[in-house]
Design a protein around this motif. Structure first.
Motif, mmCIF file in Angstrom:
data_model
loop_
_atom_site.group_PDB
_atom_site.id
_atom_site.type_symbol
_atom_site.label_atom_id
_atom_site.label_comp_id
_atom_site.label_asym_id
_atom_site.label_seq_id
_atom_site.Cartn_x
_atom_site.Cartn_y
_atom_site.Cartn_z
ATOM 1 N N ARG A 1 0.837 -1.210 0.000
ATOM 2 C CA ARG A 1 0.000 0.000 0.000
ATOM 3 C C ARG A 1 0.864 1.249 0.000
ATOM 4 O O ARG A 1 0.635 2.186 -0.787
ATOM 5 N N ALA A 2 1.879 1.276 0.863
ATOM 6 C CA ALA A 2 2.750 2.446 0.923
ATOM 7 C C ALA A 2 3.488 2.645 -0.399
ATOM 8 O O ALA A 2 3.619 3.774 -0.891
ATOM 9 N N ALA A 3 3.977 1.549 -0.989
ATOM 10 C CA ALA A 3 4.683 1.651 -2.267
ATOM 11 C C ALA A 3 3.743 2.120 -3.375
ATOM 12 O O ALA A 3 4.117 2.934 -4.230
ATOM 13 N N TRP A 4 2.522 1.616 -3.364
ATOM 14 C CA TRP A 4 1.533 2.012 -4.363
ATOM 15 C C TRP A 4 1.199 3.494 -4.253
ATOM 16 O O TRP A 4 1.104 4.200 -5.257
ATOM 17 N N LEU A 5 1.044 3.980 -3.039
ATOM 18 C CA LEU A 5 0.776 5.404 -2.844
ATOM 19 C C LEU A 5 1.927 6.243 -3.391
ATOM 20 O O LEU A 5 1.720 7.267 -4.048
ATOM 21 N N HIS A 6 3.153 5.823 -3.102
ATOM 22 C CA HIS A 6 4.322 6.524 -3.630
ATOM 23 C C HIS A 6 4.279 6.573 -5.150
ATOM 24 O O HIS A 6 4.462 7.632 -5.768
ATOM 25 N N ASP A 7 4.050 5.424 -5.771
ATOM 26 C CA ASP A 7 4.071 5.355 -7.233
ATOM 27 C C ASP A 7 2.916 6.137 -7.862
ATOM 28 O O ASP A 7 3.020 6.577 -9.013
ATOM 29 N N ALA A 8 1.824 6.314 -7.095
ATOM 30 C CA ALA A 8 0.681 7.082 -7.586
ATOM 31 C C ALA A 8 0.844 8.572 -7.340
ATOM 32 O O ALA A 8 -0.042 9.360 -7.692
ATOM 33 N N GLY A 9 1.971 8.964 -6.730
ATOM 34 C CA GLY A 9 2.215 10.372 -6.451
ATOM 35 C C GLY A 9 1.382 10.930 -5.320
ATOM 36 O O GLY A 9 1.170 12.147 -5.252
ATOM 37 N N ARG A 10 0.957 10.056 -4.422
ATOM 38 C CA ARG A 10 0.117 10.486 -3.308
ATOM 39 C C ARG A 10 0.927 10.487 -2.012
ATOM 40 O O ARG A 10 1.953 9.805 -1.912
ATOM 41 N N PRO A 11 0.499 11.256 -1.006
ATOM 42 C CA PRO A 11 1.225 11.261 0.270
ATOM 43 C C PRO A 11 1.289 9.861 0.865
ATOM 44 O O PRO A 11 0.300 9.107 0.834
ATOM 45 N N PHE A 12 2.445 9.513 1.427
ATOM 46 C CA PHE A 12 2.589 8.176 1.999
ATOM 47 C C PHE A 12 3.472 8.183 3.251
ATOM 48 O O PHE A 12 3.945 7.137 3.692
ATOM 49 N N HIS A 13 3.698 9.374 3.819
ATOM 50 C CA HIS A 13 4.568 9.501 4.985
ATOM 51 C C HIS A 13 4.081 8.629 6.142
ATOM 52 O O HIS A 13 4.858 7.851 6.721
ATOM 53 N N GLN A 14 2.814 8.738 6.479
ATOM 54 C CA GLN A 14 2.247 7.965 7.575
ATOM 55 C C GLN A 14 2.241 6.475 7.249
ATOM 56 O O GLN A 14 2.588 5.632 8.084
ATOM 57 N N GLU A 15 1.860 6.162 6.034
ATOM 58 C CA GLU A 15 1.781 4.756 5.629
ATOM 59 C C GLU A 15 3.158 4.094 5.598
ATOM 60 O O GLU A 15 3.285 2.898 5.901
ATOM 61 N N ALA A 16 4.195 4.862 5.240
ATOM 62 C CA ALA A 16 5.556 4.317 5.247
ATOM 63 C C ALA A 16 5.989 3.958 6.658
ATOM 64 O O ALA A 16 6.594 2.899 6.894
ATOM 65 N N ALA A 17 5.683 4.838 7.614
ATOM 66 C CA ALA A 17 6.045 4.566 9.006
ATOM 67 C C ALA A 17 5.285 3.358 9.542
ATOM 68 O O ALA A 17 5.850 2.519 10.259
ATOM 69 N N ILE A 18 3.995 3.258 9.211
ATOM 70 C CA ILE A 18 3.189 2.125 9.670
ATOM 71 C C ILE A 18 3.745 0.816 9.099
ATOM 72 O O ILE A 18 3.899 -0.184 9.813
ATOM 73 N N ALA A 19 4.046 0.820 7.804
ATOM 74 C CA ALA A 19 4.573 -0.389 7.173
ATOM 75 C C ALA A 19 5.916 -0.784 7.770
ATOM 76 O O ALA A 19 6.157 -1.964 8.080
ATOM 77 N N LYS A 20 6.792 0.192 7.952
ATOM 78 C CA LYS A 20 8.119 -0.105 8.488
ATOM 79 C C LYS A 20 8.035 -0.637 9.917
ATOM 80 O O LYS A 20 8.696 -1.619 10.268
#
Length: 379
Positions: free
Chosen positions: A299-318
């Motif tokens: 999900r975090a990678a997909w948000l990144h590739d879609a050009g959408r904010p993913f700061h919170q999702e990256a931390a959650i995934a990590k």
């Protein structure tokens, strides 16, 4: 909403898995035992195109996204964390800052070899007194006669002293309240890479302390804007956290596969130990945790590739993925019993390798801080 890998992604996964099982898995235990950095295998990873996945074709890259890179890192980590962190750091911390913030001249000079895997680069941020508090950097760089004169030291820097390391980007104080990033080519007088650390895990990766004593580089080696080095670093960390999450998923998947295979074949009291609920349920819980971590990572990678904010999702995934990787390595070792405590089994190596995932590129405590702030809590 669909952030599932495409058929092309799955075909690519198959290619990387076959490479990892043929070129890395048979040698990983020996590399780990000997603390050996396998340069030729790293070059083969470059030949496969792994170091260029997210970069444009004009620099020799594939023009793929973070999801594709995450799949590659996951598959490498499934058999060996050392080669996975070599790839993750080379792309996310080595080449990415130059791609994101470099001048055209810097990109043309450094990126082709980095993207091809002919060279590696490190990123020197952490210091003996500046880890999670990276803003406490003490390394200094003063501008004198058109050159930056750098003095200070860095700690735990990946890919910083291999035979194919071409540069290290370092953060340094360039004025009051000002931290900048500066490119230091390998072999520059005054730049010394210490002998590699003798680590608990990731033993086949290259990790060193660095020292700078009146190290001089041209003024044009400034990377990005003067005084923006710390902010630049923070902006690339989210990519790295997703990549570390992918690495965590790979290790956890490897633990799960090893545990299930052993539970089927190991006999105790006249039947496979997997016939006991205590073992079977442990494997089931691991499977749930791995699937959840993979979905959070994708999900975090997909948000990144879609050009959408993913700061919170990256931390959650990590956070989640790194912690379940540690749990999975512990559960796998428990299932293996005494055999999990000896080097002849991969789970012993996975157990040692997993712990660093909760520390590198932002500790679990820092991830919780980011997540809590994202919830609006006054931290």
């Amino acid at each position: 909403m669909d952030f599932a890998p495409s058929p092309e992604h799955e075909a690519f996964r198959k290619v990387v898995r076959e490479f990892a099982e043929a070129e890395i898995a048979p040698h990983a235990a020996d590399w780990d035992r000997d603390h050996h950095f396998p340069v030729e295998t790293v070059r083969k990873m470059g030949d496969l195109g792994l170091f260029g996945l997210p970069f444009p074709v004009e620099y020799g890259g594939a023009g793929s996204g973070l999801l594709t890179l995450s799949i590659a890192i996951e598959e490498i980590a499934r058999v060996d964390a050392s080669m996975a962190i070599t790839l993750e750091a080379a792309v996310g911390l080595g080449a990415n800052p130059i791609f994101r913030f470099g001048t055209d001249e810097q990109k043309q000079r450094w990126l082709p070899d980095l993207v091809a895997g002919r060279a590696l680069a490190g990123f020197g941020l952490t210091e003996p007194e500046a880890g999670s508090d990276a803003g406490a950097t003490r390394t200094r760089a003063e501008l004198s006669d058109g050159e930056w004169v750098i003095n200070g030291e860095k700690s735990f820097i990946t890919n910083s002293g291999t035979p194919i390391t071409s540069l290290v980007t370092v953060t340094a104080r360039t004025g009051p309240g000002e931290i900048s990033a500066i490119i230091v080519p390998s072999g520059t007088p005054g730049f010394v890479a210490d002998p590699p650390y003798r680590k608990m895990g990731w033993r086949a990766s290259d990790t060193r302390g660095l020292h700078f004593e009146d190290c001089r580089v041209p003024e044009e080696n400034l990377l990005g804007e003067r005084g923006r080095g710390f902010r630049q670093f923070l902006s690339i960390l989210d990519d790295g956290r997703v990549a570390i999450a992918a690495m965590s998923v790979g290790i956890a998947q490897g633990c799960l596969e090893q545990a299930v295979a052993y539970a089927r074949e190991r006999q105790a009291f006249g039947r496979p130990i997997g016939a006991n609920q205590g073992t079977a349920f442990r494997c089931a819980d691991m499977a749930v945790a791995v699937d959840a971590a993979r979905l959070l990572t994708y999900r975090a990678a997909w948000l990144h590739d879609a050009g959408r904010p993913f700061h919170q999702e990256a931390a959650i995934a990590k956070l989640h993925a790194s912690e379940i990787a540690v749990d999975a390595s512990r559960h796998a070792t428990q299932i293996f019993g005494g055999y999990g405590f000896v080097d002849e089994t991969p789970v012993s190596r996975f157990y040692r390798d997993a712990k660093a995932l909760e520390i590198g590129e932002g500790t679990s405590e820092i991830q919780r801080l980011i997540i809590a702030r994202g919830l609006g809590l006054p931290l």
